[in-house]
Design a protein around this motif. Structure first.
Motif, PDB file in Angstrom:
ATOM      1  N   ILE A  77      59.080  45.745  23.602  1.00  0.00           N
ATOM      2  CA  ILE A  77      59.824  46.828  22.947  1.00  0.00           C
ATOM      3  C   ILE A  77      61.251  46.813  23.497  1.00  0.00           C
ATOM      4  O   ILE A  77      61.550  47.379  24.537  1.00  0.00           O
ATOM      5  CB  ILE A  77      59.154  48.191  23.185  1.00  0.00           C
ATOM      6  CG1 ILE A  77      57.722  48.161  22.652  1.00  0.00           C
ATOM      7  CG2 ILE A  77      59.955  49.305  22.511  1.00  0.00           C
ATOM      8  CD1 ILE A  77      56.935  49.409  22.938  1.00  0.00           C
ATOM      9  N   GLY A  84      62.889  44.049  15.849  1.00  0.00           N
ATOM     10  CA  GLY A  84      63.800  45.009  15.237  1.00  0.00           C
ATOM     11  C   GLY A  84      64.657  44.440  14.130  1.00  0.00           C
ATOM     12  O   GLY A  84      65.544  43.614  14.364  1.00  0.00           O
ATOM     13  N   LEU A 122      53.465  50.340  21.031  1.00  0.00           N
ATOM     14  CA  LEU A 122      53.544  49.557  19.803  1.00  0.00           C
ATOM     15  C   LEU A 122      52.200  48.898  19.558  1.00  0.00           C
ATOM     16  O   LEU A 122      51.699  48.158  20.405  1.00  0.00           O
ATOM     17  CB  LEU A 122      54.637  48.490  19.924  1.00  0.00           C
ATOM     18  CG  LEU A 122      54.717  47.482  18.760  1.00  0.00           C
ATOM     19  CD1 LEU A 122      55.062  48.188  17.452  1.00  0.00           C
ATOM     20  CD2 LEU A 122      55.733  46.382  19.082  1.00  0.00           C
ATOM     21  N   ILE A 128      59.450  46.841  12.472  1.00  0.00           N
ATOM     22  CA  ILE A 128      60.214  47.624  13.441  1.00  0.00           C
ATOM     23  C   ILE A 128      61.690  47.539  13.069  1.00  0.00           C
ATOM     24  O   ILE A 128      62.179  46.474  12.648  1.00  0.00           O
ATOM     25  CB  ILE A 128      59.983  47.083  14.871  1.00  0.00           C
ATOM     26  CG1 ILE A 128      58.494  47.119  15.214  1.00  0.00           C
ATOM     27  CG2 ILE A 128      60.774  47.883  15.897  1.00  0.00           C
ATOM     28  CD1 ILE A 128      58.026  45.916  15.942  1.00  0.00           C
ATOM     29  N   TYR A 157      64.830  51.734  18.887  1.00  0.00           N
ATOM     30  CA  TYR A 157      63.823  51.101  18.040  1.00  0.00           C
ATOM     31  C   TYR A 157      62.838  52.131  17.489  1.00  0.00           C
ATOM     32  O   TYR A 157      62.461  53.077  18.186  1.00  0.00           O
ATOM     33  CB  TYR A 157      63.023  50.066  18.847  1.00  0.00           C
ATOM     34  CG  TYR A 157      63.871  48.983  19.443  1.00  0.00           C
ATOM     35  CD1 TYR A 157      64.061  47.771  18.787  1.00  0.00           C
ATOM     36  CD2 TYR A 157      64.502  49.169  20.668  1.00  0.00           C
ATOM     37  CE1 TYR A 157      64.842  46.766  19.336  1.00  0.00           C
ATOM     38  CE2 TYR A 157      65.294  48.177  21.226  1.00  0.00           C
ATOM     39  CZ  TYR A 157      65.463  46.983  20.554  1.00  0.00           C
ATOM     40  OH  TYR A 157      66.250  45.999  21.092  1.00  0.00           O
ATOM     41  N   ARG A 158      62.404  51.908  16.246  1.00  0.00           N
ATOM     42  CA  ARG A 158      61.332  52.708  15.663  1.00  0.00           C
ATOM     43  C   ARG A 158      60.498  51.840  14.739  1.00  0.00           C
ATOM     44  O   ARG A 158      60.930  50.778  14.276  1.00  0.00           O
ATOM     45  CB  ARG A 158      61.879  53.899  14.885  1.00  0.00           C
ATOM     46  CG  ARG A 158      62.534  53.557  13.554  1.00  0.00           C
ATOM     47  CD  ARG A 158      62.568  54.777  12.643  1.00  0.00           C
ATOM     48  NE  ARG A 158      63.356  54.567  11.437  1.00  0.00           N
ATOM     49  CZ  ARG A 158      62.898  54.013  10.323  1.00  0.00           C
ATOM     50  NH1 ARG A 158      61.656  53.549  10.273  1.00  0.00           N
ATOM     51  NH2 ARG A 158      63.665  53.899   9.260  1.00  0.00           N
ATOM     52  N   THR A 159      59.282  52.291  14.457  1.00  0.00           N
ATOM     53  CA  THR A 159      58.422  51.595  13.505  1.00  0.00           C
ATOM     54  C   THR A 159      58.766  52.029  12.084  1.00  0.00           C
ATOM     55  O   THR A 159      59.467  53.024  11.851  1.00  0.00           O
ATOM     56  CB  THR A 159      56.945  51.895  13.773  1.00  0.00           C
ATOM     57  OG1 THR A 159      56.700  53.279  13.488  1.00  0.00           O
ATOM     58  CG2 THR A 159      56.572  51.590  15.211  1.00  0.00           C
TER      59      THR A 159
END
Length: 419
Positions: A77, A84, A122, A128, A157-159
């Protein structure tokens, strides 16, 4: 002065051009190494830095843990180019034409410091998204290579489902290769051959290591002064770095083989230098070719700062067990780790407290130390632990509800002087 005359030199004009980019969200130089990382990616990343924790790699173990399924090891991550897809607005995409080229082209870049946070695990097979921007350019003289510049970048970062995963502020230190060669700061560094008894002692330490795994480390049982590690890493070999690249990819320069190398050379031609056979090859070769390493002012080949960062993470996750959560890690890379060096990752508990929301937490002081007794990477971590009184770990609250909010908060962390 022409561009060719200033290549490899830190100039006031180049620094000013770099500073003009501060705060402008950018497309990362290369696409993510893993678009939808799955359980194979989790395993490959963990193996790349020598981590055998079954939580990342054993499908029969993970369902028995509080997470109920395999989760990514923390280094996945973030890590710049690992994951990403860039998330930019149309206006921000239009600004990318003003960000082409490196205002400090030809100036060597060393990964020198970072601050990372993790907010949620994650799980496998998710898209992502990331946000990236230059956030700081700090003039700082270098004993190693004359004039130096700290180049700070923030990422979050995000999903695809909207889960905020984590963020980082990371610093690349830019130094002039020519002056580094002239100063020869590390010319007196020698890596002595290892004897059989020395290797046997290291083997004994390695054989005694294992992840804590499913045995909880209860918050109530931890005391200030408790030791973490040592975890042995090394002696470092070029093979270690080959295995590192298998899991971690080739990094932000997009290093690639054969026809792909040709395309990459056309994209960033000045990153390529001719070897002894006259063949263009990447400057990243400093990590496996002693002659190239000497061009950067070092006596021989050396590791990546990111490698030692993952080793520090490994020491934390081995110590804390599967039920805990690594929340924060801050690290500086102050000395090189040469091929042939050993690093002991070690530390101690410095604080035992309830963090925000009455979350049972501990702070650790950590470091990597080589066989010459030098601390190469001082670090600090915050870990959330399960508690008999307060219950299972509750994940930290991310700074906001959207990727934009988390990204802005990460930038403010840097501006607040805490990175």
């Amino acid at each position: 002065m022409s561009d060719s005359a200033t290549a490899g030199i830190i100039t006031d004009e180049g620094v000013a051009r770099l500073r003009a980019r501060i705060g402008v969200p950018q497309v990362y130089p290369v696409p993510p190494h893993y678009l939808r990382p799955g359980v194979d990616a989790f395993r490959h990343v963990a193996r790349s830095y020598g981590d055998d924790n079954p939580l990342w790699s054993d499908p029969s173990h993970a369902p028995t843990t509080r997470w109920k399924e395999q989760i990514a090891p923390p280094p996945l991550i973030g890590g710049d180019s690992l994951i990403g897809e860039d998330r930019l607005t149309d206006t921000e995409l239009d600004q990318q034409k003003d960000l082409r080229g490196d205002p400090l082209r030809g100036v060597h870049a060393f990964y020198a410091a970072s601050q990372r946070e993790w907010w949620a695990p994650l799980t496998a097979d998710q898209r992502i998204f990331r946000r990236t921007a230059l956030v700081g350019v700090v003039d700082k003289p270098s004993e190693f290579g004359g004039r130096g510049v700290q180049e700070w970048t923030s990422q979050a970062y995000r999903t695809e489902a909207g889960v905020l995963l984590g963020a980082q502020n990371r610093m690349m230190y830019r130094t002039e290769r020519g002056k580094a060669r002239e100063r020869k700061k590390y010319a007196d560094v020698t890596v002595e051959p290892w004897g059989e008894q020395q290797l046997a002692a290291l083997d004994e330490q390695l054989a005694a290591e294992s992840p804590r795994g499913s045995e909880p480390r209860w918050w109530e049982d931890v005391r200030v002064g408790d030791l973490v590690g040592p975890l042995v890493k090394g002696p470092l070999t070029v093979t270690d770095m080959v295995c590192w690249h298998v899991g971690m990819g080739m990094g932000m320069y997009g290093v690639a083989p054969l026809r792909l190398a040709h395309r990459n050379r056309r994209r960033i031609p000045r990153f390529y230098h001719r070897d002894e056979l006259g063949i263009p090859d990447v400057m990243q070769r400093v990590h496996w070719d002693p002659a190239y390493a000497r061009k950067s002012g070092n006596p021989t080949t050396f590791d990546y700062g990111r490698m030692r960062e993952t080793w520090l993470i490994h020491a934390c996750t081995d110590w804390m067990g599967d039920d805990a959560w690594l929340w924060r890690l801050r690290v500086e890379f102050r000395r090189f780790n040469y091929v042939g060096d050993v690093q002991w990752v070690e530390g101690e508990v410095t604080r035992h407290y309830l963090a925000e929301g009455d979350r049972p937490a501990v702070d650790l002081d950590l470091r990597t130390r080589n066989q010459r007794g030098e601390v190469t990477s001082p670090a600090a971590a915050t870990i959330l632990l399960p508690s008999r009184e307060h219950g299972p770990v509750r994940l930290p609250d991310p700074p906001g509800n959207t990727l934009d909010e988390a990204f802005d908060a990460t930038i403010e962390t840097f501006r607040g002087g805490r990175a």
